[in-house]
Design a protein around this motif. Structure first.
Motif, PDB file in Angstrom:
ATOM      1  N   TRP A 189       0.823  -1.117  -0.005  1.00  0.00           N
ATOM      2  CA  TRP A 189       0.022  -0.033   0.030  1.00  0.00           C
ATOM      3  C   TRP A 189       0.840   1.123  -0.007  1.00  0.00           C
ATOM      4  N   LEU A 190       1.659   1.229   0.857  1.00  0.00           N
ATOM      5  CA  LEU A 190       2.743   2.613   0.808  1.00  0.00           C
ATOM      6  C   LEU A 190       3.868   2.545   0.094  1.00  0.00           C
ATOM      7  N   LEU A 191       4.539   1.586  -0.423  1.00  0.00           N
ATOM      8  CA  LEU A 191       5.586   1.758  -1.085  1.00  0.00           C
ATOM      9  C   LEU A 191       5.301   1.435  -2.638  1.00  0.00           C
ATOM     10  N   PRO A 192       6.276   2.106  -3.551  1.00  0.00           N
ATOM     11  CA  PRO A 192       6.155   2.007  -4.838  1.00  0.00           C
ATOM     12  C   PRO A 192       6.761   0.728  -5.509  1.00  0.00           C
ATOM     13  N   GLY A 193       5.897   0.176  -6.474  1.00  0.00           N
ATOM     14  CA  GLY A 193       6.061  -0.874  -7.309  1.00  0.00           C
ATOM     15  C   GLY A 193       6.981  -1.983  -6.932  1.00  0.00           C
ATOM     16  N   LEU A 194       8.244  -1.873  -7.410  1.00  0.00           N
ATOM     17  CA  LEU A 194       9.167  -3.221  -7.105  1.00  0.00           C
ATOM     18  C   LEU A 194       9.796  -3.177  -5.761  1.00  0.00           C
ATOM     19  N   ILE A 195       9.749  -2.024  -5.235  1.00  0.00           N
ATOM     20  CA  ILE A 195      10.461  -1.919  -3.726  1.00  0.00           C
ATOM     21  C   ILE A 195       9.444  -2.679  -3.075  1.00  0.00           C
ATOM     22  N   SER A 196       7.971  -2.539  -2.990  1.00  0.00           N
ATOM     23  CA  SER A 196       7.173  -3.258  -2.150  1.00  0.00           C
ATOM     24  C   SER A 196       7.292  -4.709  -2.392  1.00  0.00           C
ATOM     25  N   TRP A 197       7.319  -5.214  -3.590  1.00  0.00           N
ATOM     26  CA  TRP A 197       7.334  -6.514  -3.724  1.00  0.00           C
ATOM     27  C   TRP A 197       8.660  -7.254  -3.289  1.00  0.00           C
ATOM     28  N   LEU A 198       9.723  -6.536  -3.283  1.00  0.00           N
ATOM     29  CA  LEU A 198      10.996  -7.033  -2.746  1.00  0.00           C
ATOM     30  C   LEU A 198      10.836  -7.071  -1.176  1.00  0.00           C
ATOM     31  N   VAL A 199      10.203  -6.064  -0.506  1.00  0.00           N
ATOM     32  CA  VAL A 199       9.909  -6.322   0.973  1.00  0.00           C
ATOM     33  C   VAL A 199       9.133  -7.495   1.370  1.00  0.00           C
ATOM     34  N   VAL A 200       8.098  -7.469   0.437  1.00  0.00           N
ATOM     35  CA  VAL A 200       7.035  -8.784   0.665  1.00  0.00           C
ATOM     36  C   VAL A 200       7.889 -10.133   0.549  1.00  0.00           C
ATOM     37  N   ILE A 201       8.531 -10.166  -0.452  1.00  0.00           N
ATOM     38  CA  ILE A 201       9.461 -11.459  -0.815  1.00  0.00           C
ATOM     39  C   ILE A 201      10.472 -11.398   0.596  1.00  0.00           C
ATOM     40  N   GLY A 202      10.981 -10.558   1.152  1.00  0.00           N
ATOM     41  CA  GLY A 202      11.836 -10.497   2.399  1.00  0.00           C
ATOM     42  C   GLY A 202      11.227 -11.040   3.492  1.00  0.00           C
ATOM     43  N   LEU A 203       9.905 -10.589   3.723  1.00  0.00           N
ATOM     44  CA  LEU A 203       9.208 -10.982   5.077  1.00  0.00           C
ATOM     45  C   LEU A 203       8.730 -12.648   4.712  1.00  0.00           C
ATOM     46  N   LEU A 204       8.465 -12.971   3.605  1.00  0.00           N
ATOM     47  CA  LEU A 204       8.081 -14.305   3.341  1.00  0.00           C
ATOM     48  C   LEU A 204       9.196 -15.333   3.488  1.00  0.00           C
ATOM     49  N   ALA A 205      10.407 -14.768   2.747  1.00  0.00           N
ATOM     50  CA  ALA A 205      11.634 -15.815   2.699  1.00  0.00           C
ATOM     51  C   ALA A 205      12.679 -15.776   4.118  1.00  0.00           C
ATOM     52  N   ALA A 206      12.415 -14.923   4.799  1.00  0.00           N
ATOM     53  CA  ALA A 206      13.359 -14.914   6.223  1.00  0.00           C
ATOM     54  C   ALA A 206      13.440 -15.943   6.813  1.00  0.00           C
ATOM     55  N   PRO A 207      11.929 -16.762   7.345  1.00  0.00           N
ATOM     56  CA  PRO A 207      12.003 -17.894   7.968  1.00  0.00           C
ATOM     57  C   PRO A 207      12.566 -18.939   7.321  1.00  0.00           C
ATOM     58  N   ALA A 208      12.195 -19.050   6.031  1.00  0.00           N
ATOM     59  CA  ALA A 208      12.738 -20.250   5.355  1.00  0.00           C
ATOM     60  C   ALA A 208      14.145 -20.285   5.045  1.00  0.00           C
ATOM     61  N   VAL A 209      14.758 -19.043   4.964  1.00  0.00           N
ATOM     62  CA  VAL A 209      16.249 -18.899   4.757  1.00  0.00           C
ATOM     63  C   VAL A 209      16.845 -19.318   6.509  1.00  0.00           C
ATOM     64  N   ALA A 210      16.182 -18.929   7.413  1.00  0.00           N
ATOM     65  CA  ALA A 210      16.888 -19.032   8.683  1.00  0.00           C
ATOM     66  C   ALA A 210      16.642 -20.566   9.091  1.00  0.00           C
ATOM     67  N   TYR A 211      15.454 -21.040   8.552  1.00  0.00           N
ATOM     68  CA  TYR A 211      15.513 -22.699   8.816  1.00  0.00           C
ATOM     69  C   TYR A 211      16.454 -23.367   8.066  1.00  0.00           C
ATOM     70  N   PHE A 212      16.917 -22.850   6.883  1.00  0.00           N
ATOM     71  CA  PHE A 212      17.846 -23.892   6.033  1.00  0.00           C
ATOM     72  C   PHE A 212      19.312 -23.631   6.468  1.00  0.00           C
ATOM     73  N   MET A 213      19.380 -22.562   7.402  1.00  0.00           N
ATOM     74  CA  MET A 213      20.810 -22.066   7.812  1.00  0.00           C
ATOM     75  C   MET A 213      21.042 -23.260   9.160  1.00  0.00           C
TER      76      MET A 213
END
Length: 63
Positions: free
Chosen positions: A20-44
């Protein structure tokens, strides 16, 4: 409510705010980061740490 459910709700709210607040590509990068963080932490984790985490989660399901 389990700590895992709280994380999912927080990630969902954070994703919606980012879209809602961030423009285009930046918002999608934030969403991917929020969803990928636990998976990356688990695989580490080591295999023994993953087993311990699975055992703890399995034990907490019934309670």
């Amino acid at each position: 409510m389990s700590p895992l459910a709280k994380y999912y709700i927080g990630a969902g709210v954070g994703s919606l705010l980012a879209l809602w607040l961030l423009p285009g590509l930046i918002s999608w990068l934030v969403v991917i980061g929020l969803l990928a963080a636990p998976a990356v932490a688990y695989f580490m984790l080591d295999e023994s740490q993953r087993r311990r985490l699975r055992r703890i989660r399995r034990r907490g399901i019934g309670s």
